[in-house]
Design an enzyme around this catalytic site. Structure first.
Site, PDB file in Angstrom:
ATOM      1  N   TRP A  92      -8.151  -9.030  -7.159  1.00  0.00           N
ATOM      2  CA  TRP A  92      -9.674  -8.438  -7.828  1.00  0.00           C
ATOM      3  C   TRP A  92      -9.119  -8.128  -9.124  1.00  0.00           C
ATOM      4  O   TRP A  92      -9.967  -7.903  -9.969  1.00  0.00           O
ATOM      5  CB  TRP A  92     -10.230  -7.573  -7.156  1.00  0.00           C
ATOM      6  CG  TRP A  92      -9.518  -6.230  -6.823  1.00  0.00           C
ATOM      7  CD1 TRP A  92      -8.366  -5.935  -6.622  1.00  0.00           C
ATOM      8  CD2 TRP A  92     -10.208  -4.926  -7.178  1.00  0.00           C
ATOM      9  NE1 TRP A  92      -8.067  -4.475  -6.813  1.00  0.00           N
ATOM     10  CE2 TRP A  92      -9.126  -3.892  -6.961  1.00  0.00           C
ATOM     11  CE3 TRP A  92     -11.480  -4.601  -7.632  1.00  0.00           C
ATOM     12  CZ2 TRP A  92      -9.368  -2.710  -7.549  1.00  0.00           C
ATOM     13  CZ3 TRP A  92     -11.686  -3.209  -7.749  1.00  0.00           C
ATOM     14  CH2 TRP A  92     -10.492  -2.064  -7.777  1.00  0.00           C
ATOM     15  N   ASP A  93      -7.871  -7.795  -9.382  1.00  0.00           N
ATOM     16  CA  ASP A  93      -7.767  -7.186 -10.919  1.00  0.00           C
ATOM     17  C   ASP A  93      -8.260  -8.140 -11.996  1.00  0.00           C
ATOM     18  O   ASP A  93      -8.724  -7.745 -13.068  1.00  0.00           O
ATOM     19  CB  ASP A  93      -6.054  -7.356 -10.982  1.00  0.00           C
ATOM     20  CG  ASP A  93      -5.260  -6.625 -10.037  1.00  0.00           C
ATOM     21  OD1 ASP A  93      -5.592  -6.782  -9.059  1.00  0.00           O
ATOM     22  OD2 ASP A  93      -4.225  -6.115 -10.328  1.00  0.00           O
ATOM     23  N   GLU A 113      -6.411   2.188  -1.726  1.00  0.00           N
ATOM     24  CA  GLU A 113      -5.485   1.720  -0.580  1.00  0.00           C
ATOM     25  C   GLU A 113      -4.730   2.686   0.376  1.00  0.00           C
ATOM     26  O   GLU A 113      -3.809   2.407   1.189  1.00  0.00           O
ATOM     27  CB  GLU A 113      -4.549   0.450  -1.111  1.00  0.00           C
ATOM     28  CG  GLU A 113      -5.334  -0.614  -1.681  1.00  0.00           C
ATOM     29  CD  GLU A 113      -4.387  -1.532  -2.317  1.00  0.00           C
ATOM     30  OE1 GLU A 113      -3.151  -1.307  -2.449  1.00  0.00           O
ATOM     31  OE2 GLU A 113      -4.815  -2.921  -2.444  1.00  0.00           O
ATOM     32  N   LYS A 154      -4.757   6.599  -3.478  1.00  0.00           N
ATOM     33  CA  LYS A 154      -3.906   5.773  -4.517  1.00  0.00           C
ATOM     34  C   LYS A 154      -4.424   5.698  -5.709  1.00  0.00           C
ATOM     35  O   LYS A 154      -3.755   5.569  -6.989  1.00  0.00           O
ATOM     36  CB  LYS A 154      -3.596   4.535  -3.697  1.00  0.00           C
ATOM     37  CG  LYS A 154      -2.234   3.692  -4.249  1.00  0.00           C
ATOM     38  CD  LYS A 154      -2.156   2.622  -3.677  1.00  0.00           C
ATOM     39  CE  LYS A 154      -1.250   1.511  -4.101  1.00  0.00           C
ATOM     40  NZ  LYS A 154      -1.142   0.221  -3.611  1.00  0.00           N
ATOM     41  N   GLN A 155      -5.799   5.264  -5.915  1.00  0.00           N
ATOM     42  CA  GLN A 155      -6.553   4.912  -7.334  1.00  0.00           C
ATOM     43  C   GLN A 155      -7.873   5.126  -7.050  1.00  0.00           C
ATOM     44  O   GLN A 155      -8.488   5.478  -5.988  1.00  0.00           O
ATOM     45  CB  GLN A 155      -5.944   3.340  -7.171  1.00  0.00           C
ATOM     46  CG  GLN A 155      -6.868   2.392  -6.261  1.00  0.00           C
ATOM     47  CD  GLN A 155      -6.176   1.050  -6.306  1.00  0.00           C
ATOM     48  OE1 GLN A 155      -5.466   0.982  -5.187  1.00  0.00           O
ATOM     49  NE2 GLN A 155      -6.546   0.105  -7.061  1.00  0.00           N
TER      50      GLN A 155
HETATM   51  O1  IFM Z   1      -5.082  -5.308  -6.814  1.00  0.00           O
HETATM   52  C1  IFM Z   1      -4.397  -4.207  -6.908  1.00  0.00           C
HETATM   53  C2  IFM Z   1      -4.634  -3.321  -5.807  1.00  0.00           C
HETATM   54  O2  IFM Z   1      -5.798  -2.760  -6.071  1.00  0.00           O
HETATM   55  C3  IFM Z   1      -3.719  -1.984  -5.666  1.00  0.00           C
HETATM   56  N1  IFM Z   1      -2.342  -2.485  -5.304  1.00  0.00           N
HETATM   57  C4  IFM Z   1      -1.920  -3.679  -6.378  1.00  0.00           C
HETATM   58  C5  IFM Z   1      -2.612  -4.910  -6.590  1.00  0.00           C
HETATM   59  C6  IFM Z   1      -2.537  -6.050  -7.426  1.00  0.00           C
HETATM   60  O3  IFM Z   1      -2.410  -5.133  -8.770  1.00  0.00           O
END
Ligand code: IFM
Length: 789
Positions: free
Chosen positions: A375-376, A505, A617-618
């Site tokens: 999805w990046d 995640e 994580k994000q």
């Molecule tokens: O798509 C990302 C995910 O959101 C976090 N882990 C790495 C992936 C690839 O960059």
């Protein structure tokens, strides 16, 4: 300011040159990544090609975007619907390998070469000092570029200077299968593209004109050819061919030194006709071996006919055009200037441009994540292309459209009666995630694709794309939401989505992930709005489309109801948005008791331990709030930031840029700048300690978003763009161009003033803070004084 047309000036301009001397803090592997070159189809790491004990690469690699090898995923405990196959980005044969000798003595390097990349020209340069056992000395200059004008071609140019002898040189040049690219590791981010055992050599040939190795892949059934041709300026003889293995082809040339010099070019061509998608039947046509060999030969000879200089010029012209439209000029911060250029260059060198390939999380620079697309692409990368190279944005979306058939059959497999479910990670369009809690469960990828279509359409007004591909993408992905949730009686009949994973995640398989629910709401509302627009634009065509897609009024009404009744978690006491139904009840993570070396947590704790805690994580809610734009009250955004930021590890490189954007939007400019710094330098400073396996394209693009959508506050509205510029106090100036609403505009921010300039297009409406303005052909320039306090 340097003129962008002046290559000489650029050659001397430190802000365009990334040299090894500036990178002494980085390991060889990271430098190889940063010095990679590519053109969206082909990419190669910044390794010398002159291999010796001293110049041994940490990770050799040449990659073909969109081509892949399919491998069965082995599960000890499998279950229904688990992804069955992995795709591994094609690691092509290494054609950079050369060796020089004289009278049977091989020249060896004194030390590692002096290397740099010219960012403006997308070219790699290396100077190596070599010597033989008997004391002969040579200097080798290597120049490399992966042709922007010829998608399958790389050219290496060599200039050899004999320092203390004359006579003849032997040049040994190979095409070599790269066996291994990375050590085994428990780090899920590191891929391993070693695939030599999956290729079956069908034929090899070496003639003075050209040479090739032709291989067969069994799954998917396809051919791959790596072919080279040499062009010497001096008299030469093709003297020896030896092939001790099916995966190596070695040729030797004997060349006369003239004025103590030998100069030659090695043209490398890669063809791998593979089917990426199943929509286009033509692509399934089998490719005949002989036809492929003929094509390789013709393309090589054609490039050779043009010659090195002409090819270089064609390549540079396209790079020049790219920088003319895309350059971002930062005054007062050399490191940021260099970093943003490096980032933009890697994005354009990695993105597929033909609708058949996308952009991998690690670009074309390393084996990380096996070269998968995530999805990046839609949430982080496409925004950059929308405003600088809209055709590339469109082709990335076309890639999704071209894999719609696979997404539809995946939806069926996953138990949905209709609609499309896009894979969490893939190359071919099939789901390749073997860890479903942090993979397939991230259904929000469907909304990401629709969101990107929405942004592209808003900025470009590209009706043709919307009619041909965009609308179908939005509709088929929207269709999944009704079957992913339900109107919950225990929650005032609001629409709830259960058992999904959001962007964060470190929390998996939850009910009512705020991000997923918000994005589903935006997705469904947009789908309805789009159908209304299509109907106004062309009612007959719209009805035909709805009939083709079998979309009824009843289905549309359900979408409307879901969007209206979507449950977005809210905790009134603190006025914050809980990340999901259970998040606030979880135990806080012990940040004080977690030493630095335990980060990233994913490498040091079992997922279950992490999932049990309040730790991110994000960005999750914070990202949702940014994408929700003015649908969410600014106080709620501020409260959410204050709550989530301290418990976010930013272990994902997608996190810092989101925080920078959120801080810009909510007025904390220092924090926005600090997070920007973390984003823009992700790879240049190897901040996540894994850039040796490839760059982080989402962070690279994220750094561009921080500047344009963060510091300049760009937002696209119906028929106008709005800006809330705030030049970071650490910089003296900022300048960039944007393509939108059929125009190209340039923004120049300096201390005390902003200038908006219409560069092309008839007229451009903008809002600067609360004030409306119009730029026209007659009055293209607008200066506005800014009160710095
Ligand atoms: O798509 C990302 C995910 O959101 C976090 N882990 C790495 C992936 C690839 O960059």
């Amino acid at each position: 300011m340097k003129t962008l047309n002046n290559y000489l000036a650029i050659d001397e301009d430190k802000q365009w040159i990334l040299s090894q001397d500036q990178l002494t803090h980085l390991s060889e592997g990271v430098i190889e990544t940063l010095f990679s070159l590519g053109n969206g189809t082909l990419g190669t790491r910044g390794t010398s090609g002159y291999e010796s004990d001293i110049t041994q690469p940490e990770c050799e690699g040449t990659y073909i975007n969109g081509s892949y090898i399919r491998e069965t995923i082995e599960y000890d405990e499998s279950a229904y619907g688990f992804a069955q196959f992995n795709n591994k980005m094609m690691q092509a044969f290494n054609t950079k390998a050369i060796e020089i000798s004289s009278e049977n003595e091989v020249f060896k390097p004194h030390s590692i070469g002096k290397r740099h990349v010219n960012l403006h020209q997308a070219s790699y340069h290396e100077v190596l000092q070599l010597h033989s056992d008997s004391g002969k000395e040579i200097k080798l200059h290597i120049t490399r570029f992966v042709c922007q004008h010829q998608q399958n071609m790389m050219i290496n140019h060599y200039q050899i200077e004999a320092v203390n002898f004359s006579g003849k040189l032997q040049i040994t040049s190979s095409i070599r299968g790269s066996d291994s690219t990375s050590q085994n590791s428990n780090d899920p981010r590191i891929g391993n593209l070693s695939m030599i055992d999956k290729l079956h050599c069908l034929e090899s040939l070496s003639t003075p004109e050209y040479a090739f190795l032709l291989h067969q892949l069994s799954d998917p059934k396809s051919l791959m050819i790596a072919a080279t041709s040499h062009q010497f300026e001096q008299k030469n003889k093709h003297i020896k061919i030896s092939s001790n293995s099916k995966n190596v082809l070695t040729e030797q040339f004997e060349v006369e030194l003239t004025d103590n010099k030998v100069t030659f070019s090695k043209y490398s061509l890669y063809l791998c006709p593979q089917t990426l998608t199943s929509n286009n039947q033509q692509q399934n046509a089998p490719v005949d071996e002989q036809a492929l060999i003929t094509q390789a030969r013709e393309e090589l000879l054609c490039a050779k006919n043009l010659g090195y200089q002409e090819n270089l010029q064609l390549h540079q012209q396209l790079m020049n055009d790219f920088w003319q439209d895309s350059d971002v000029i930062i005054e007062g911060h050399d490191q940021h200037q260099l970093a943003i250029r490096l980032n933009m260059l890697h994005l354009t060198m990695s993105a597929g441009k033909d609708g058949q390939r996308n952009i991998a999380a690690k670009g074309l620079t390393g084996p990380g994540y096996d070269g998968h697309y995530f999805w990046d692409s839609e949430i982080y990368i496409i925004p950059y292309f929308i405003y600088t190279q809209p055709d590339v944005a469109k082709s990335l979306l076309s890639y999704r459209f071209n894999s719609l058939a696979k997404a539809k059959s995946r939806a069926t497999e996953m138990g949905h009666e209709q609609g499309a479910l896009f894979p969490w990670r893939t190359i071919s369009g099939e789901e390749c995630s073997s860890f479903f809690p942090a993979g397939t469960a991230q259904y929000h990828i469907n909304a990401a694709i629709a969101y990107a279509v929405r942004q592209y359409f808003k900025a470009s007004d590209d009706w043709q794309f919307i009619w041909d591909e965009g609308a179908e993408l939005v509709i088929e992905t929207a269709r999944l939401w009704p079957s992913l949730g339900h109107f919950n009686k225990n929650n005032s009949n609001r629409f709830c989505i259960d058992t999904v994973t959001g962007p964060d995640e470190y929390t998996a398989l939850v009910n009512n992930n705020y991000y997923t629910n918000s994005m589903a709401k935006i997705h469904l509302s947009f789908a309805i709005e789009l159908i209304n627009k299509l109907s106004v634009n062309n009612e007959i065509r719209c009805n035909l489309l709805l009939t083709k897609l079998n979309l009824s009024i009843e289905e549309l009404n359900i979408w409307k109801e879901i969007a209206e009744r979507m449950y977005l978690p809210h905790q009134a006491e603190q006025n914050i948005s809980p990340q999901d139904d259970s998040f606030l009840d979880k135990k806080p993570w012990d940040f004080i008791g977690t030493p630095k070396d335990k980060y990233p947590l994913l490498l040091n704790f079992h997922p279950l331990v992490i999932y049990r805690h309040q730790v991110l994580k994000q960005a999750d809610v914070i990202l949702a709030n940014f994408l929700q734009d003015d649908e969410v009250d600014i106080r709620l955004k501020r409260n959410n930031l204050a709550f989530y930021e301290p418990i976010t590890t930013h272990d994902s490189t997608l996190s810092a840029c989101t925080h920078s954007l959120a801080y810009s939007e909510t007025g904390n400019h220092q924090a926005a700048f600090d997070y920007f710094d973390d984003t823009v330098l992700t790879d240049l400073n190897n901040l996540h300690n894994n850039s040796h396996y490839g760059v982080h394209t989402a962070a690279m693009s994220g750094s561009w978003m921080c500047i344009t959508q963060g510091f300049a506050g760009l937002r696209i509205r119906d028929n106008y763009a709005s800006f809330q510029p705030n030049l970071p106090k650490q910089w003296q100036g900022l300048r960039f161009k944007l393509k939108l609403l059929g125009c190209q505009v340039e923004l120049t921010l300096s201390r005390g003033q902003i200038t908006y300039q219409l560069l092309s297009g008839k007229q451009f409406s903008l809002k600067h803070y609360q004030q409306d303005y119009l730029l026209t052909e007659l009055e293209p320039t607008l200066h506005i004084a800014i009160d710095e306090d």
